[in-house]
Enzyme design. Structure first.
Site, PDB file in Angstrom:
ATOM      1  N   THR A 265      36.416  -9.466  37.116  1.00  0.00           N
ATOM      2  CA  THR A 265      36.481 -10.632  36.233  1.00  0.00           C
ATOM      3  C   THR A 265      36.303 -11.921  37.022  1.00  0.00           C
ATOM      4  O   THR A 265      35.600 -12.843  36.588  1.00  0.00           O
ATOM      5  CB  THR A 265      37.820 -10.649  35.482  1.00  0.00           C
ATOM      6  OG1 THR A 265      37.923  -9.471  34.674  1.00  0.00           O
ATOM      7  CG2 THR A 265      37.938 -11.875  34.593  1.00  0.00           C
TER       8      THR A 265
ATOM      9  N   VAL B  97      31.770  -2.691  28.837  1.00  0.00           N
ATOM     10  CA  VAL B  97      32.209  -3.619  29.878  1.00  0.00           C
ATOM     11  C   VAL B  97      31.078  -4.579  30.236  1.00  0.00           C
ATOM     12  O   VAL B  97      31.310  -5.766  30.481  1.00  0.00           O
ATOM     13  CB  VAL B  97      32.692  -2.850  31.121  1.00  0.00           C
ATOM     14  CG1 VAL B  97      33.080  -3.814  32.236  1.00  0.00           C
ATOM     15  CG2 VAL B  97      33.871  -1.952  30.761  1.00  0.00           C
TER      16      VAL B  97
ATOM     17  N   GLU C 289      22.690  -3.177  34.304  1.00  0.00           N
ATOM     18  CA  GLU C 289      22.165  -1.816  34.178  1.00  0.00           C
ATOM     19  C   GLU C 289      23.276  -1.006  33.535  1.00  0.00           C
ATOM     20  O   GLU C 289      24.220  -0.593  34.200  1.00  0.00           O
ATOM     21  CB  GLU C 289      21.766  -1.262  35.550  1.00  0.00           C
ATOM     22  CG  GLU C 289      20.771  -0.107  35.475  1.00  0.00           C
ATOM     23  CD  GLU C 289      21.429   1.218  35.161  1.00  0.00           C
ATOM     24  OE1 GLU C 289      21.371   1.638  33.977  1.00  0.00           O
ATOM     25  OE2 GLU C 289      22.001   1.823  36.062  1.00  0.00           O
ATOM     26  N   LEU C 290      23.158  -0.805  32.217  1.00  0.00           N
ATOM     27  CA  LEU C 290      24.264  -0.267  31.434  1.00  0.00           C
ATOM     28  C   LEU C 290      23.942   1.144  30.933  1.00  0.00           C
ATOM     29  O   LEU C 290      23.330   1.927  31.633  1.00  0.00           O
ATOM     30  CB  LEU C 290      24.576  -1.239  30.291  1.00  0.00           C
ATOM     31  CG  LEU C 290      24.756  -2.705  30.731  1.00  0.00           C
ATOM     32  CD1 LEU C 290      24.970  -3.614  29.532  1.00  0.00           C
ATOM     33  CD2 LEU C 290      25.879  -2.853  31.739  1.00  0.00           C
TER      34      LEU C 290
ATOM     35  N   CYS D  17      22.910   7.748  34.660  1.00  0.00           N
ATOM     36  CA  CYS D  17      22.508   6.829  33.592  1.00  0.00           C
ATOM     37  C   CYS D  17      21.289   7.370  32.861  1.00  0.00           C
ATOM     38  O   CYS D  17      21.100   7.104  31.675  1.00  0.00           O
ATOM     39  CB  CYS D  17      22.193   5.447  34.160  1.00  0.00           C
ATOM     40  SG  CYS D  17      23.573   4.667  35.012  1.00  0.00           S
TER      41      CYS D  17
END
Length: 539
Positions: free
Chosen positions: A259, A278, A296-297, A330
């Site tokens: 964060t 997230v 890159e999710l 992924c």
């Protein structure tokens, strides 16, 4: 020999020289693995019983001490002291100071340093790959291959260091030159996930470095030892070149550190790899300060096999894409669309192939399939299987937890679901493959694109017209669009990333380097006149 429920075929595989007592009950394992003789090789990486998790030119850490575990037996490996917020502040300041030195180094010289990092990784490739296998849980060949990927990116970056730059453009004004100037953004924050704890950092680090940036890394807490070991290798290279170690800083930590990086205006670019949920929070925090993010999710990747597909390619491709890394890539294939004329045959062949998967100790050279990373991942797997059943799916293979130590689950095939079922549109980071029948091209292309993620996709066909429709504007909407190969296993020379809820970022090859730099358009007047653009007269 342990027993596995269901149809999985278990074979005893040869042990590598690094093998330890993976299957012994926890009651017999009273100490950290690093203190046991069979794991003494960990000390070749500079690891100890308790390790500092902060590096900014010197090692330290004043935060919480965490223990990392081996997914193959859930036994503790070693401990890492994470960063406190004070450590984070100090590290960012030192990284910014280091950048001012690194940015002045000519790009080809920066490439030479990155070349040395690649060479240092080569020297440790087997032992570092073994650590990846131990702490992440992937099979040894994949662990070593992941380190090799970082080495390959270093090689690529060396050449790139002599090529980055912008064009000289024709100016409409006499006596003027129009050029693009590219400069480093400054400090690149890199937050990586557990599934590729070396390679994804390498994609970002090597390219960011030759572009003239300093790097600040926060790896996944569950793979903190890997983060420490990799940073030790890099730190030695920087030290040998009399460069500030803070050029490649490390702050091991949890959500508080992540964060802080997302909200920190001193972090000029934040590269984040992780879940879509997230990643959305990260993107909003970075955008609120008008910063840059590279995301890159998630991926909900599909393989499509048409009636003319070569089944000798389809079956092993689907097997590798769905089962490789225990479904934790992924780019893992989670959906398999089969033309109705070949559906039953392919499913039967897949079931036979799944029955031959060699399961066991990830270090054994013949094993193809290891554990999930955490106990929580096992729970997610079971929840997804139950939800698939509730929504009308039939488990035709697997679906259970294996009766052995560690986080092992059966690779699973589910048929009978609707293409738009809720569970199908939910990415589950586990080896579950949903299989569907389709009738025609338009229908299945639409099904491929209907999920929110857009990372990887692949078709199997011999029809050249169909191939180019697939690659075209009405074909796949993914960032990776393949033909007659699996969805996983991308090469470093191409830009890696996806569209939609996958985040839109690009890493590694092609022109992905541009994301680590800022561009200026520069007009230079070398004449004695002052003509204005568009022929404007202002007299």
């Amino acid at each position: 020999m342990w027993r596995v429920p269901g149809l999985l075929c278990v074979r005893v595989a040869r042990k590598s020289k690094f093998s330890g007592s993976w299957n012994r009950p926890a009651a017999f394992m009273s100490t950290l693995l690093i203190n046991q003789p069979q794991y003494a090789w960990l000390k070749e990486l500079g690891l100890r019983e308790e390790n500092d998790g902060v590096y900014n030119g010197s090692w330290g850490g004043r935060g919480e001490v965490i223990t990392t575990y081996c997914p193959a037996n859930n036994e503790p490996i070693a401990r890492v002291r994470q960063a406190s917020m004070a450590d984070y502040e100090e590290t960012v300041e030192k990284a910014r100071e280091a950048w001012s030195i690194w940015a002045d180094v000519p790009a080809p010289k920066r490439g030479e340093v990155v070349r040395q990092i690649g060479d240092a990784l080569r020297e440790k490739i087997q032992v570092l790959g073994s650590l990846v296998s131990l702490e992440m849980g992937k099979i040894l060949v994949e662990g070593v291959g992941e380190v090799q990927e970082y080495v390959d990116v270093c090689d690529y970056a060396v050449g790139l260091s002599r090529m980055i730059g912008g064009p000289i453009l024709p100016s409409e004004r006499p006596g003027h030159a129009l050029i693009e100037q590219w400069n480093p953004v400054g400090l690149v924050g890199i937050i990586t996930a557990f599934n590729f704890p070396v390679a994804v950092y390498g994609w970002n680090n090597a390219i960011a470095m030759i572009c003239g940036n300093a790097c600040l890394w926060k790896g996944a807490p569950t793979t903190s030892l890997i983060s420490v070991a990799v940073t030790k290798i890099i730190a030695k290279v920087l030290e040998d070149n009399k460069l500030p170690g803070a050029i490649c800083s490390l702050t091991c930590g949890g959500a508080d550190i992540g964060t802080a990086m997302a909200k920190d205006e001193r972090v000029d670019l934040l590269s984040f790899t992780g879940s879509t949920q997230v990643g959305k929070q990260v993107a909003l925090m970075v955008q609120e300060r008008f910063g840059r993010s590279l995301l890159e999710l998630g991926g909900n990747n599909a393989i499509i096999a048409f009636e003319d597909a070569d089944l000798s390619l389809v079956v092993p491709s689907a097997l590798f894409a769905a089962v490789g890394t225990a479904g934790q890539r992924c780019t893992t294939a989670r959906r398999l669309f089969l033309h109705e004329s070949i559906h039953d045959e392919v499913v039967n062949r897949l079931k036979k192939a799944y029955a031959q998967i060699r399961v066991g100790n990830p270090w054994d050279s013949n094993v193809l399939y290891g554990p999930l990373h955490t106990k929580q991942a096992v729970s997610m797997f079971l929840g997804a299987v139950e939800e698939a059943k509730k929504e009308g799916g039939t488990v035709v293979y697997g679906g259970k937890v294996m009766d052995r130590p560690g986080n092992y689950v059966e690779p699973t095939i589910v048929t009978g679901l609707d293409h738009d079922a809720s569970i199908v549109h939910t990415e589950t980071f586990a080896p579950i493959l949903y299989v569907f029948k389709f009738k025609n091209e338009d229908e299945v292309f639409a099904w491929n694109n209907e999920v929110k993620q857009g990372l990887s996709s692949s078709i199997f066909t011999k029809d050249m017209g169909r191939i180019f429709r697939w690659l075209g504007p009405k074909g796949s909407d993914c960032g990776i669009v393949n033909v007659n190969i699996p969805t996983s296993g991308a090469e470093i020379g191409g830009a890696f990333g996806g569209e939609k809820h996958t985040g839109g970022g690009r890493e590694s090859g092609s022109d992905a380097w541009k994301q680590y730099m800022r561009r200026s358009t520069c007009t230079i007047n070398y004449s004695k006149d002052l003509p204005l653009a568009q022929g404007i007269k202002f007299q």
